[in-house]
Design a protein around this motif. Structure first.
Motif, PDB file in Angstrom:
ATOM      1  N   LEU A 248      61.694  20.607  -4.822  1.00 44.79           N
ATOM      2  CA  LEU A 248      63.161  20.584  -4.812  1.00 44.79           C
ATOM      3  C   LEU A 248      63.730  20.775  -6.215  1.00 44.79           C
ATOM      4  O   LEU A 248      64.771  21.414  -6.394  1.00 44.79           O
ATOM      5  CB  LEU A 248      63.658  19.272  -4.199  1.00 44.79           C
ATOM      6  CG  LEU A 248      63.378  19.109  -2.695  1.00 44.79           C
ATOM      7  CD1 LEU A 248      63.824  17.730  -2.221  1.00 44.79           C
ATOM      8  CD2 LEU A 248      64.079  20.203  -1.885  1.00 44.79           C
ATOM      9  N   GLN A 249      63.047  20.225  -7.217  1.00 45.02           N
ATOM     10  CA  GLN A 249      63.491  20.414  -8.596  1.00 45.02           C
ATOM     11  C   GLN A 249      63.406  21.892  -8.991  1.00 45.02           C
ATOM     12  O   GLN A 249      64.336  22.442  -9.597  1.00 45.02           O
ATOM     13  CB  GLN A 249      62.629  19.578  -9.535  1.00 45.02           C
ATOM     14  CG  GLN A 249      63.006  19.709 -11.008  1.00 45.02           C
ATOM     15  CD  GLN A 249      62.091  18.888 -11.908  1.00 45.02           C
ATOM     16  OE1 GLN A 249      61.329  18.038 -11.439  1.00 45.02           O
ATOM     17  NE2 GLN A 249      62.176  19.118 -13.198  1.00 45.02           N
ATOM     18  N   ALA A 250      62.287  22.524  -8.638  1.00 40.73           N
ATOM     19  CA  ALA A 250      62.132  23.943  -8.944  1.00 40.73           C
ATOM     20  C   ALA A 250      63.132  24.789  -8.153  1.00 40.73           C
ATOM     21  O   ALA A 250      63.713  25.752  -8.683  1.00 40.73           O
ATOM     22  CB  ALA A 250      60.702  24.384  -8.635  1.00 40.73           C
ATOM     23  N   GLY A 369      48.950  24.507  -6.862  1.00 46.50           N
ATOM     24  CA  GLY A 369      48.575  23.729  -8.029  1.00 46.50           C
ATOM     25  C   GLY A 369      47.127  23.992  -8.423  1.00 46.50           C
ATOM     26  O   GLY A 369      46.413  24.783  -7.781  1.00 46.50           O
ATOM     27  N   GLU A 370      46.689  23.315  -9.446  1.00 42.98           N
ATOM     28  CA  GLU A 370      45.340  23.534  -9.957  1.00 42.98           C
ATOM     29  C   GLU A 370      44.295  22.660  -9.278  1.00 42.98           C
ATOM     30  O   GLU A 370      43.098  22.916  -9.410  1.00 42.98           O
ATOM     31  CB  GLU A 370      45.315  23.287 -11.468  1.00 42.98           C
ATOM     32  CG  GLU A 370      46.180  24.278 -12.254  1.00 42.98           C
ATOM     33  CD  GLU A 370      46.112  24.063 -13.751  1.00 42.98           C
ATOM     34  OE1 GLU A 370      45.755  22.930 -14.180  1.00 42.98           O
ATOM     35  OE2 GLU A 370      46.390  25.012 -14.504  1.00 42.98           O
ATOM     36  N   PRO A 390      51.854  20.953 -12.326  1.00 39.80           N
ATOM     37  CA  PRO A 390      53.128  20.489 -11.763  1.00 39.80           C
ATOM     38  C   PRO A 390      54.314  20.757 -12.677  1.00 39.80           C
ATOM     39  O   PRO A 390      55.397  21.146 -12.210  1.00 39.80           O
ATOM     40  CB  PRO A 390      52.891  18.984 -11.564  1.00 39.80           C
ATOM     41  CG  PRO A 390      51.419  18.855 -11.378  1.00 39.80           C
ATOM     42  CD  PRO A 390      50.809  19.904 -12.260  1.00 39.80           C
ATOM     43  N   SER A 391      54.105  20.579 -13.978  1.00 36.77           N
ATOM     44  CA  SER A 391      55.198  20.786 -14.929  1.00 36.77           C
ATOM     45  C   SER A 391      55.580  22.260 -15.068  1.00 36.77           C
ATOM     46  O   SER A 391      56.634  22.573 -15.626  1.00 36.77           O
ATOM     47  CB  SER A 391      54.795  20.236 -16.303  1.00 36.77           C
ATOM     48  OG  SER A 391      53.635  20.890 -16.794  1.00 36.77           O
ATOM     49  N   GLU A 392      54.734  23.152 -14.556  1.00 33.51           N
ATOM     50  CA  GLU A 392      54.989  24.580 -14.683  1.00 33.51           C
ATOM     51  C   GLU A 392      55.549  25.207 -13.408  1.00 33.51           C
ATOM     52  O   GLU A 392      55.835  26.410 -13.381  1.00 33.51           O
ATOM     53  CB  GLU A 392      53.688  25.310 -15.047  1.00 33.51           C
ATOM     54  CG  GLU A 392      53.089  24.887 -16.378  1.00 33.51           C
ATOM     55  CD  GLU A 392      51.693  25.441 -16.601  1.00 33.51           C
ATOM     56  OE1 GLU A 392      51.245  25.434 -17.753  1.00 33.51           O
ATOM     57  OE2 GLU A 392      51.055  25.878 -15.603  1.00 33.51           O
ATOM     58  N   LEU A 393      55.709  24.410 -12.365  1.00 35.24           N
ATOM     59  CA  LEU A 393      56.152  24.979 -11.095  1.00 35.24           C
ATOM     60  C   LEU A 393      57.537  25.599 -11.210  1.00 35.24           C
ATOM     61  O   LEU A 393      57.783  26.698 -10.692  1.00 35.24           O
ATOM     62  CB  LEU A 393      56.148  23.902 -10.000  1.00 35.24           C
ATOM     63  CG  LEU A 393      56.634  24.364  -8.621  1.00 35.24           C
ATOM     64  CD1 LEU A 393      55.795  25.532  -8.104  1.00 35.24           C
ATOM     65  CD2 LEU A 393      56.591  23.209  -7.613  1.00 35.24           C
ATOM     66  N   GLU A 394      58.438  24.916 -11.902  1.00 31.64           N
ATOM     67  CA  GLU A 394      59.797  25.436 -12.035  1.00 31.64           C
ATOM     68  C   GLU A 394      59.804  26.793 -12.737  1.00 31.64           C
ATOM     69  O   GLU A 394      60.407  27.758 -12.240  1.00 31.64           O
ATOM     70  CB  GLU A 394      60.659  24.443 -12.807  1.00 31.64           C
ATOM     71  CG  GLU A 394      62.097  24.895 -12.997  1.00 31.64           C
ATOM     72  CD  GLU A 394      62.943  23.867 -13.717  1.00 31.64           C
ATOM     73  OE1 GLU A 394      63.759  24.257 -14.578  1.00 31.64           O
ATOM     74  OE2 GLU A 394      62.784  22.652 -13.411  1.00 31.64           O
ATOM     75  N   THR A 396      57.352  28.862 -13.088  1.00 33.14           N
ATOM     76  CA  THR A 396      56.623  29.840 -12.285  1.00 33.14           C
ATOM     77  C   THR A 396      57.502  30.397 -11.177  1.00 33.14           C
ATOM     78  O   THR A 396      57.520  31.609 -10.920  1.00 33.14           O
ATOM     79  CB  THR A 396      55.359  29.208 -11.676  1.00 33.14           C
ATOM     80  OG1 THR A 396      54.523  28.709 -12.725  1.00 33.14           O
ATOM     81  CG2 THR A 396      54.575  30.222 -10.858  1.00 33.14           C
ATOM     82  N   LEU A 397      58.255  29.527 -10.519  1.00 39.21           N
ATOM     83  CA  LEU A 397      59.143  29.989  -9.449  1.00 39.21           C
ATOM     84  C   LEU A 397      60.259  30.858 -10.013  1.00 39.21           C
ATOM     85  O   LEU A 397      60.640  31.874  -9.399  1.00 39.21           O
ATOM     86  CB  LEU A 397      59.723  28.790  -8.700  1.00 39.21           C
ATOM     87  CG  LEU A 397      60.595  29.111  -7.482  1.00 39.21           C
ATOM     88  CD1 LEU A 397      59.801  29.899  -6.442  1.00 39.21           C
ATOM     89  CD2 LEU A 397      61.143  27.836  -6.855  1.00 39.21           C
ATOM     90  N   LEU A 398      60.785  30.499 -11.173  1.00 40.74           N
ATOM     91  CA  LEU A 398      61.853  31.299 -11.774  1.00 40.74           C
ATOM     92  C   LEU A 398      61.355  32.700 -12.142  1.00 40.74           C
ATOM     93  O   LEU A 398      62.143  33.648 -12.198  1.00 40.74           O
ATOM     94  CB  LEU A 398      62.405  30.591 -13.014  1.00 40.74           C
ATOM     95  CG  LEU A 398      63.230  29.326 -12.749  1.00 40.74           C
ATOM     96  CD1 LEU A 398      63.626  28.656 -14.058  1.00 40.74           C
ATOM     97  CD2 LEU A 398      64.468  29.648 -11.926  1.00 40.74           C
ATOM     98  N   ALA A 399      60.046  32.819 -12.380  1.00 42.27           N
ATOM     99  CA  ALA A 399      59.473  34.123 -12.739  1.00 42.27           C
ATOM    100  C   ALA A 399      58.863  34.824 -11.525  1.00 42.27           C
ATOM    101  O   ALA A 399      57.957  35.648 -11.655  1.00 42.27           O
ATOM    102  CB  ALA A 399      58.417  33.939 -13.829  1.00 42.27           C
TER     103      ALA A 399
END
Length: 427
Positions: A248-250, A369-370, A390-394, A396-399
């Motif tokens: 949801l944050q992403a 995830g990894e 997890p910290s990279e999901l946002e 990654t989704l934006l890209a």
């Protein structure tokens, strides 16, 4: 001597855990499985459990743990089923039992049961006297189960066998036990060479590299839903507790980008247009008992949402609906068809990941995830996926526009080879 010591230990464990198990049986998730497995002769709990294989003599016994494993057995069961061959299908979870029941309840030669706990299996040996083969999937390594089958003269097979990198040290600590257990297993069909190497150190013999059983299952859809026009469709599949917040944050960050693009394209003269959201999230928790929990989470968020069970996807969802909570089992493949992006859960928390084959089959952009330690063999069967922290999901989704599309590698495993192994009886 080893089997008797094991029985004593299992009996002691049952005595110690009887009360906690009775308490757990009050929970909806375990209301049928625990009484059937651990209290099979107490009719007040399980009025039909004493009927385990009653008036039914199986020739082939298939055992799988839960929903996914039961589903992976479908092509094997279809190939084995004949009017003169009785098949017993056992499982340990409620979701697995429900799927098996719905799939085979009308088949007179197939019986679906919960697997009784180890100490109860010898009591049913007389009902299994015609057993020819026991086939167990993945890591369901129950010593009494294999011992009972061998005592009846049946051949025993472990298929889709795997031991993850993460769990291997735990197995090694008990390798003396597993050497005894594997002495009762005739043939092992492992997923990968790495699994073969690990299994051999634990005492497994006659190991064949077969690939993953799920590669044999055709990808089906049960309904065709229209894809919303001009909307990016994201499916967050099989999420676990803690992952919905990440998704949801992403998604919120992506929604802000959507809104910004609309402002640039449409100007500020049309407030109604600014409320339109170009992205749609379909959120599918892994466990049905968490549907209400995730619904509560969505209610406290800023997203407009609806539950799948209360909506009609035969028509495109209204543009003001930003999230659909998928609270119905068996619909994920139908949603993958219309998905642009799939965020596969179970790997942003240490749950081991989930099956990537279905989203890859439909060519979605696949993010996970990894922590895919339980699904390494399946991820090795596909191309074009993205793993992130997890910290990279946002980010990654934006890209997402630069992400590759996943693709499905067809099975090399042979169903006929497996069927021949099951039905060929050794002297």
């Amino acid at each position: 001597m080893a089997i008797w010591l094991y029985r004593v230990l299992c009996g002691a464990a049952w005595i110690l855990l009887a009360l906690p198990l009775l308490y757990l049986s009050t929970k909806p998730k375990y209301r049928r499985s625990i009484p059937a497995r651990f209290f099979p002769f107490v009719r007040v709990f399980t009025p039909r459990s004493s009927g385990f294989c009653k008036d039914f003599c199986p020739h082939i016994w298939l055992h799988a743990c839960s929903f996914g494993e039961i589903k992976s057995l479908e092509p094997i069961i279809q190939a084995l089923a004949t009017p003169t061959r009785n098949i017993l299908l056992t499982t340990t979870t409620q979701t697995g039992f429900d799927l098996a029941q719905s799939s085979y309840t009308s088949e007179p030669t197939i019986r679906v049961e919960f697997l009784p706990f180890e100490i109860f299996l010898p009591f049913y040996a007389r009902r299994l006297k015609q057993l020819q083969a026991l086939v167990v999937t993945e890591a369901e390594l129950w010593l009494e189960l294999f011992h009972t089958a061998k005592a009846l003269g049946a051949q025993t097979l472990l298929i889709n066998a795997r031991i993850s990198t993460r769990s291997y040290p735990k197995y090694r600590r008990f390798r003396a036990f597993y050497r005894v257990l594997f002495s009762y297993i005739d043939r092992v069909f492992a997923q990968t060479q790495a699994d073969t190497d690990r299994l051999s150190t634990l005492g497994a013999r006659n190991i064949h590299i077969f690939g993953n059983l799920k590669l044999l299952s055709p990808i089906h859809i049960s309904h065709t839903y229209p894809k919303p026009k001009n909307r990016l469709v994201i499916v967050a599949a099989s999420t676990h507790r803690g992952e919905e917040e990440l998704v949801l944050q992403a998604f919120s960050a992506l929604k802000k980008v959507d809104s910004s693009k609309m402002d640039s394209a449409c100007g500020l003269e049309s407030p109604k247009t600014q409320k339109m959201d170009s992205s749609l999230l379909i959120l599918a928790p892994r466990h049905p008992e968490r549907f209400d929990e995730v619904s509560t989470l969505l209610e406290s968020s800023d997203f407009s949402f609806t539950r799948f069970s209360q909506s009609d996807l035969t028509h495109c969802p209204p543009s003001d609906i930003q999230v659909i909570l998928l609270d119905t089992l068996g619909e994920l493949n139908n949603c993958y068809v219309i998905a642009d992006i799939v965020i596969l859960g179970g790997a942003f928390v240490p749950a081991g990941g989930h099956n990537p084959l279905e989203p890859a089959f439909f060519g979605t952009k696949l993010i996970s995830g990894e922590a895919i330690f339980n699904q390494e063999a399946l991820f090795a069967c596909i191309d074009g996926y993205t793993l992130c922290k997890p910290s990279e999901l946002e980010s990654t989704l934006l890209a997402h526009q630069s992400l590759p599309h996943s693709s499905y590698k067809h099975a090399q495993a042979s169903l006929s080879t497996l069927i021949q192994a099951i039905t060929t009886h050794k002297d």
